[in-house]
Scaffold this motif. Structure first.
Motif, mmCIF file in Angstrom:
data_model
loop_
_atom_site.group_PDB
_atom_site.id
_atom_site.type_symbol
_atom_site.label_atom_id
_atom_site.label_comp_id
_atom_site.label_asym_id
_atom_site.label_seq_id
_atom_site.Cartn_x
_atom_site.Cartn_y
_atom_site.Cartn_z
ATOM 1 N N ARG A 269 35.453 35.307 43.626
ATOM 2 C CA ARG A 269 36.575 35.490 44.552
ATOM 3 C C ARG A 269 36.380 36.778 45.347
ATOM 4 O O ARG A 269 35.724 37.710 44.879
ATOM 5 C CB ARG A 269 37.911 35.569 43.794
ATOM 6 C CG ARG A 269 38.234 34.341 42.944
ATOM 7 C CD ARG A 269 39.484 34.598 42.112
ATOM 8 N NE ARG A 269 39.741 33.514 41.181
ATOM 9 C CZ ARG A 269 40.498 32.454 41.436
ATOM 10 N NH1 ARG A 269 41.074 32.352 42.613
ATOM 11 N NH2 ARG A 269 40.684 31.510 40.533
ATOM 12 N N SER A 290 46.328 41.637 34.606
ATOM 13 C CA SER A 290 45.535 40.496 35.057
ATOM 14 C C SER A 290 45.454 39.476 33.938
ATOM 15 O O SER A 290 45.261 39.827 32.777
ATOM 16 C CB SER A 290 44.123 40.932 35.464
ATOM 17 O OG SER A 290 43.334 39.803 35.788
ATOM 18 N N SER A 293 40.538 34.719 35.335
ATOM 19 C CA SER A 293 40.154 33.847 36.445
ATOM 20 C C SER A 293 40.589 32.399 36.270
ATOM 21 O O SER A 293 40.517 31.619 37.222
ATOM 22 C CB SER A 293 38.629 33.889 36.621
ATOM 23 O OG SER A 293 37.981 33.451 35.433
ATOM 24 N N VAL A 319 47.212 41.570 39.449
ATOM 25 C CA VAL A 319 46.405 40.492 40.015
ATOM 26 C C VAL A 319 47.183 39.177 39.870
ATOM 27 O O VAL A 319 47.377 38.681 38.768
ATOM 28 C CB VAL A 319 45.040 40.370 39.312
ATOM 29 C CG1 VAL A 319 44.269 39.159 39.837
ATOM 30 C CG2 VAL A 319 44.222 41.641 39.500
ATOM 31 N N ILE A 320 47.638 38.658 40.984
ATOM 32 C CA ILE A 320 48.296 37.347 40.998
ATOM 33 C C ILE A 320 47.450 36.431 41.886
ATOM 34 O O ILE A 320 47.585 36.426 43.110
ATOM 35 C CB ILE A 320 49.753 37.437 41.501
ATOM 36 C CG1 ILE A 320 50.563 38.343 40.580
ATOM 37 C CG2 ILE A 320 50.382 36.048 41.567
ATOM 38 C CD1 ILE A 320 52.037 38.424 40.914
ATOM 39 N N ARG A 321 46.551 35.730 41.250
ATOM 40 C CA ARG A 321 45.627 34.869 41.988
ATOM 41 C C ARG A 321 46.298 33.531 42.313
ATOM 42 O O ARG A 321 47.304 33.161 41.702
ATOM 43 C CB ARG A 321 44.359 34.621 41.166
ATOM 44 C CG ARG A 321 44.603 33.855 39.912
ATOM 45 C CD ARG A 321 43.349 33.426 39.176
ATOM 46 N NE ARG A 321 43.638 32.273 38.361
ATOM 47 C CZ ARG A 321 44.238 32.309 37.173
ATOM 48 N NH1 ARG A 321 44.560 33.471 36.638
ATOM 49 N NH2 ARG A 321 44.502 31.195 36.528
ATOM 50 N N PRO A 322 45.772 32.794 43.269
ATOM 51 C CA PRO A 322 46.280 31.449 43.535
ATOM 52 C C PRO A 322 46.206 30.577 42.277
ATOM 53 O O PRO A 322 45.277 30.710 41.480
ATOM 54 C CB PRO A 322 45.339 30.920 44.623
ATOM 55 C CG PRO A 322 44.805 32.152 45.283
ATOM 56 C CD PRO A 322 44.700 33.186 44.203
ATOM 57 N N THR A 330 53.533 29.048 45.499
ATOM 58 C CA THR A 330 52.886 30.193 46.140
ATOM 59 C C THR A 330 53.700 31.478 45.991
ATOM 60 O O THR A 330 53.138 32.560 45.869
ATOM 61 C CB THR A 330 52.662 29.900 47.630
ATOM 62 O OG1 THR A 330 53.902 29.501 48.219
ATOM 63 C CG2 THR A 330 51.643 28.771 47.802
ATOM 64 N N PRO A 349 45.305 39.422 45.123
ATOM 65 C CA PRO A 349 44.852 38.132 44.603
ATOM 66 C C PRO A 349 43.646 38.256 43.676
ATOM 67 O O PRO A 349 43.420 37.387 42.833
ATOM 68 C CB PRO A 349 44.506 37.338 45.859
ATOM 69 C CG PRO A 349 44.196 38.367 46.890
ATOM 70 C CD PRO A 349 45.063 39.555 46.570
ATOM 71 N N TRP A 350 42.859 39.318 43.815
ATOM 72 C CA TRP A 350 41.698 39.549 42.960
ATOM 73 C C TRP A 350 41.163 40.938 43.255
ATOM 74 O O TRP A 350 41.390 41.495 44.329
ATOM 75 C CB TRP A 350 40.604 38.511 43.204
ATOM 76 C CG TRP A 350 39.600 38.390 42.074
ATOM 77 C CD1 TRP A 350 38.264 38.689 42.124
ATOM 78 C CD2 TRP A 350 39.840 37.918 40.744
ATOM 79 N NE1 TRP A 350 37.670 38.433 40.907
ATOM 80 C CE2 TRP A 350 38.610 37.958 40.044
ATOM 81 C CE3 TRP A 350 40.981 37.478 40.075
ATOM 82 C CZ2 TRP A 350 38.495 37.579 38.710
ATOM 83 C CZ3 TRP A 350 40.862 37.084 38.745
ATOM 84 C CH2 TRP A 350 39.641 37.131 38.079
#
Length: 470
Positions: A269, A290, A293, A319-322, A330, A349-350
């Motif tokens: 990412r 976090s 992944s 870290v709030i990733r998709p 979202t 996001p990363w």
């Protein structure tokens, strides 16, 4: 000065296309190459695509930053187009990896061998979770090196699955109370609630098939490398070594010979650079959050953590990733959160996790307990707040909190509540949580890859044993 161990051989390395597996595999490749071994490193085309596009600097060879090492780079199709969502359709994806991917690997390995220097005997280095190593090794008469990227404790539990079945602990009864398992060789008594998630699920899933197939395969391996440290799991490793050739070589991510002037790109990412934001914060004032992944949780957990952060008053990077929440929404943070935390929080996001954990500003890590995250946190001396979600994470939590006492649980019950979140954050950030134990465990990690350290010694022993058999 210890004599350098160098052998002339050709390692064909194929990792799983997941961040937690990819990271140590790249570092193992660097370590092998630093010992004079020619390496052909194979990524899936999709993993290569993610790595190169995430950096906005596409390259045909991710190891071009290390021209002094003989590492060749190749890619292989996983059978799906690049735009296929492998996370959303992971059951279909893994069924294909089990059913169809082995023949692709076999063909590629055959091509690599036929086009390589015949004076360099080839051997295979594969992820323990792969479904094909024994077949490929037998077909091409290769030594089979299995690389386990999680703690040895979990390897030992899966290795002795037949004992769980014999004692009625697998598959679990949905109505069973908690039990203590005290019969697995090399493993201290462990509660059923601390087993890996696939052993707590009564109904079979694709995860069961992956693990069970892997451990039918691994008994055929010639060597097993573990990304752990001898001093952390001595009894477990000792017992395993009586079964098969076993070498603790962790944390491979920090082995001294893998340092290059330019880092090898590994991230799947795009990484947000947090360094300037961190540099402006006082020492040990920032909490890093976090969940890795892959792991997904629910919206309520994210929102309770958010409210807990507001109450705690602590600065943070989150870290709030998709796709971090199961419903794939979202906007997962509560209304007004940005205003409540103002400029003391950074949501990304990363990011480069090791760079963040290495910052003097970071004083705590709220983690899902992935093994790479634990090793990096300990290496940097950052205490952990643990919230395991699935896979190996419940067992990792037990090691961190109950056995080594270098972290605390996020919640004492099953539900996450904001008051408890705020309390645990304040406890860790105050520096009162397990600092003495953390220093001791950190020293063991740092010492392992010193000149006479256990992992350095074990790696050299592996090379000598490999050279003897190759």
């Amino acid at each position: 000065m210890k004599q350098q161990v160098e052998i002339k051989a050709h390692a064909i390395m194929i990792t799983l296309p997941y961040q937690g597996h990819l990271n140590p595999f790249v570092d193992l490749a660097m370590q092998l190459a630093s010992k004079g071994i020619t390496v052909t490193f194979v990524h899936t085309q999709h993993a290569h695509h993610l790595i190169t596009t995430s950096r906005h600097t596409p390259t045909s060879d991710i190891f071009s930053a290390a021209p002094h090492l003989d590492i060749r780079y190749a890619t292989i199709s996983d059978g799906f187009p690049l735009d296929f969502d492998r996370d959303l359709n992971w059951v279909d994806y893994w069924e294909s990896l089990i059913r169809d991917f082995p023949s692709r690997v076999s063909d590629l390995v055959g091509d690599i061998i036929s086009s390589s220097d015949p004076s360099l005997p080839p051997f295979l280095v594969a992820d323990t979770f792969a479904a094909w190593p024994a077949m490929v090794a037998q077909k091409y008469n290769l030594l089979n090196v299995s690389f386990w990227t999680q703690p040895a404790t979990e390897f030992a539990i899966d290795y002795h699955l037949h004992l769980l079945k014999q004692n009625g602990h697998y598959p679990p009864n949905k109505d069973d109370d908690e039990h203590v398992i005290n019969y697995i060789p090399g493993v201290a008594p462990i509660s059923t609630k601390d087993l890996m998630s696939h052993l707590q699920e009564a109904d079979p899933t694709i995860a069961h098939e992956i693990v069970f197939r892997a451990f039918k395969e691994v008994v055929k391996a010639d060597f097993i490398l573990h990304n752990t440290v001898q001093e952390l799991e001595p009894h477990t490793l000792s017992v395993l070594s009586q079964k098969q050739a076993t070498y603790a070589i962790g944390p491979i991510n920090f082995s001294t010979k893998t340092k290059t002037s330019v880092p090898i790109p590994k991230s799947l990412r795009h990484q947000v650079d947090c360094s300037k934001w961190l540099d402006a914060r006082p020492r040990r004032s920032v909490l890093y959050i976090s969940f890795g992944s892959i792991a997904q949780t629910n919206r309520e957990v994210i929102q309770e953590i958010a409210h807990g952060l507001v109450v705690s008053g602590v600065s943070f990077i989150w870290v709030i990733r998709p796709q971090i929440v199961i419903d794939d929404g979202t906007d997962v943070l509560p209304a007004g959160f940005d205003e409540d935390v103002k400029d003391r929080g950074l949501v990304v996001p990363w990011c480069d996790q090791l760079a963040v954990l290495s910052s003097p500003a970071v004083g705590g890590f709220l983690t899902h307990c992935g093994w790479n995250s634990i090793l990096e946190s300990v290496w940097c001396g950052v205490p952990m707040i643990c919230y395991p979600i699935l896979y190996d994470q419940p067992t990792n939590r037990k090691l961190v909190v109950d056995d080594w006492k270098i972290g605390i649980n996020l919640c004492n019950g099953e539900s996450v509540c904001r008051e408890e979140v705020a309390e645990k954050i304040k406890k860790v950030m105050s520096g009162e949580a397990s600092d003495a134990n953390l220093k001791e465990i950190r020293s063991k990690l740092h010492d392992a890859w010193s000149e006479d350290g256990s992992s350095h010694t074990n790696f050299d022993r592996f090379l000598k044993d490999l050279n003897h058999k190759i």
